[in-house]
Design an enzyme around this catalytic site. Structure first.
Site, PDB file in Angstrom:
ATOM      1  N   HIS A 241       4.481  57.842  11.195  1.00 17.11           N
ATOM      2  CA  HIS A 241       4.321  56.717  10.265  1.00 17.11           C
ATOM      3  C   HIS A 241       4.146  57.173   8.810  1.00 17.11           C
ATOM      4  O   HIS A 241       4.147  56.333   7.900  1.00 17.11           O
ATOM      5  CB  HIS A 241       3.120  55.846  10.648  1.00 17.11           C
ATOM      6  CG  HIS A 241       3.276  55.141  11.960  1.00 17.11           C
ATOM      7  ND1 HIS A 241       4.345  54.314  12.232  1.00 17.11           N
ATOM      8  CD2 HIS A 241       2.505  55.147  13.085  1.00 17.11           C
ATOM      9  CE1 HIS A 241       4.215  53.839  13.471  1.00 17.11           C
ATOM     10  NE2 HIS A 241       3.122  54.326  14.002  1.00 17.11           N
TER      11      HIS A 241
ATOM     12  N   ASP B  67       8.322  57.019  20.590  1.00 19.30           N
ATOM     13  CA  ASP B  67       6.996  56.407  20.526  1.00 19.30           C
ATOM     14  C   ASP B  67       7.124  54.882  20.686  1.00 19.30           C
ATOM     15  O   ASP B  67       8.171  54.301  20.373  1.00 19.30           O
ATOM     16  CB  ASP B  67       6.357  56.751  19.172  1.00 19.30           C
ATOM     17  CG  ASP B  67       4.883  56.398  19.082  1.00 19.30           C
ATOM     18  OD1 ASP B  67       4.051  57.287  19.357  1.00 19.30           O
ATOM     19  OD2 ASP B  67       4.568  55.247  18.734  1.00 19.30           O
TER      20      ASP B  67
ATOM     21  N   HIS C  31       5.855  52.732  18.847  1.00 17.36           N
ATOM     22  CA  HIS C  31       5.985  52.133  17.515  1.00 17.36           C
ATOM     23  C   HIS C  31       7.203  52.686  16.777  1.00 17.36           C
ATOM     24  O   HIS C  31       7.592  53.840  16.984  1.00 17.36           O
ATOM     25  CB  HIS C  31       4.728  52.441  16.678  1.00 17.36           C
ATOM     26  CG  HIS C  31       3.449  51.972  17.302  1.00 17.36           C
ATOM     27  ND1 HIS C  31       2.665  52.792  18.083  1.00 17.36           N
ATOM     28  CD2 HIS C  31       2.835  50.758  17.264  1.00 17.36           C
ATOM     29  CE1 HIS C  31       1.604  52.106  18.493  1.00 17.36           C
ATOM     30  NE2 HIS C  31       1.685  50.873  18.021  1.00 17.36           N
TER      31      HIS C  31
ATOM     32  N   ASP D 297       2.657  56.027  24.191  1.00 13.11           N
ATOM     33  CA  ASP D 297       2.057  54.689  24.128  1.00 13.11           C
ATOM     34  C   ASP D 297       3.002  53.576  24.596  1.00 13.11           C
ATOM     35  O   ASP D 297       2.605  52.413  24.654  1.00 13.11           O
ATOM     36  CB  ASP D 297       1.482  54.379  22.731  1.00 13.11           C
ATOM     37  CG  ASP D 297       2.327  54.907  21.593  1.00 13.11           C
ATOM     38  OD1 ASP D 297       3.444  55.415  21.846  1.00 13.11           O
ATOM     39  OD2 ASP D 297       1.875  54.808  20.431  1.00 13.11           O
TER      40      ASP D 297
HETATM   41 ZN   LIG Z   1       2.669  54.855  18.551  1.00 12.35          ZN
END
Ligand SMILES: [Zn+2]
Length: 353
Positions: free
Chosen positions: A124, A161, A163, A248
């Site tokens: 991120h 991931d 996200h 995740d």
């Molecule tokens: Zn993540």
């Protein structure tokens, strides 16, 4: 040539905030799992490189690097999710340097595969801002290191991931020498990563995003890998694949609503391993990103390491007890059309027999 090399960040426990899900425990669990399977003792662990200033300064804005150093000195959070400690800046540099060490070993042929466990995580972290638990973008720094310092010309980053890897996308948005491919849940933090975000300028169509609706699971990921990611790699022909690996998306993880199993994480890694054996001399490395449940971190790490080594492995957790949704099917179909991947063989699957 070593079959595999690891990086583990010594002293990572100093990056810590009571009650925060991005905890040192996450890597302790992975380390323990790799030790139990015998792999940790069987393969070398590399010391971190010192990240070259030119690489740091290309991936991240120099003003941001100065701000980050000060924020860490004073324990200032970067945002409401992203804490720092006085040790965090040094640990972030170490995480980046460890990712570079593994990338260099795999690039040079000293090792066939690599698995880096950088912490703090990275995907991120954008060019001029850390966020989402991430301070420096480890996978971007490893890729940029190979380009600037080792002469790489075409690299692929595959982000598995839960996200969207918005930071990595931001850093390579206008670059043609790094193809960034992300599959992630949508809607979800950080809100980016729609199908039509594909890069700009020289980087036009060198970013690919596959957002999956909540409830998608093993079948969706198999389809995304087989029908989208691998064909895109066929077209781009990267010299090495770097994987942002977050566990995740596992069905037990509370941060999202995807229903991926550890067994299929292993299948995804095996698919990339086979591709790399065929097309880029086996050059494949994994870099740890998210994942917040001890059992799934352990199982995911074991499943993916087995895949890197071409060894069999049984998922002790198994698939989600809840059935997988089907709303991902039109999403994958639309993505195939968008990327012109409607090959005849896939269209001509017989409807009977
Ligand atoms: Zn993540």
């Amino acid at each position: 040539m070593e079959d595999l090399v690891f990086f583990y960040p010594e002293g990572q426990e100093a990056h810590y905030l009571e009650g925060h899900p991005e905890s040192p425990e996450r890597l302790f669990v992975i380390l323990q799992a790799l030790k139990q399977s015998g792999w940790w003792e069987a393969y070398p662990h590399l010391p971190p490189l010192e990240p070259p200033r030119s690489v740091l300064g290309q991936v991240h804005d120099r003003e941001y690097l100065g701000y980050l150093r000060k924020a860490c000195q004073h324990h200032y959070p970067l945002d409401e999710d992203t804490y720092t400690t006085p040790e965090s800046y040094g640990l972030a540099l170490q995480a980046a340097g460890g990712s570079m060490a593994v990338a260099q070993a795999v690039w040079s042929g000293a090792a066939r595969r690599g698995y880096a466990l950088p912490r703090p995580p990275g995907h991120h972290a954008a060019h001029s801002a850390g966020m989402g638990f991430c301070l420096l973008n480890n996978v971007a720094l490893a890729a940029e290191f190979l380009i600037q310092e080792r002469g790489a010309r075409r690299l692929a980053i595959v982000d598995l991931d839960l996200h969207h890897g918005n930071g990595t996308q931001d850093i390579f948005w206008q670059r043609e020498d790094v193809f960034f491919i992300s599959v992630h849940q949508s809607p979800l933090y950080p809100g980016t990563g729609s199908l039509d975000e594909t890069g700009a300028g020289a980087g036009h169509r060198k970013t690919a995003n596959f957002p999956l609706p909540p409830g998608s699971g093993d079948q969706a990921y198999r389809a995304v890998m087989g029908e989208l990611i691998l064909p895109l790699l066929d077209g781009y022909q990267p010299q090495m694949i770097l994987v942002s690996l977050g566990f995740d998306a596992h069905w037990m993880d509370p941060l999202g609503h995807l229903r991926l199993s550890a067994g299929v994480y292993g299948e995804l890694a095996a698919g990339l391993a086979e591709w790399s054996d065929r097309w880029c001399e086996g050059r494949l490395m994994l870099l740890q990103e998210g994942g917040y449940v001890p059992e799934t971190l352990a199982a995911g790490a074991q499943g993916c390491t087995a895949a890197l080594l071409g060894q069999p492995w049984n998922d002790p957790i198994g698939p989600s007890p809840r059935p997988e949704g089907i709303s991902w099917r039109p999403v994958v179909q639309a993505a195939r059309q968008f990327w012109n991947l409607n090959s005849q063989e896939l269209d001509e699957i017989p409807s009977t027999g």
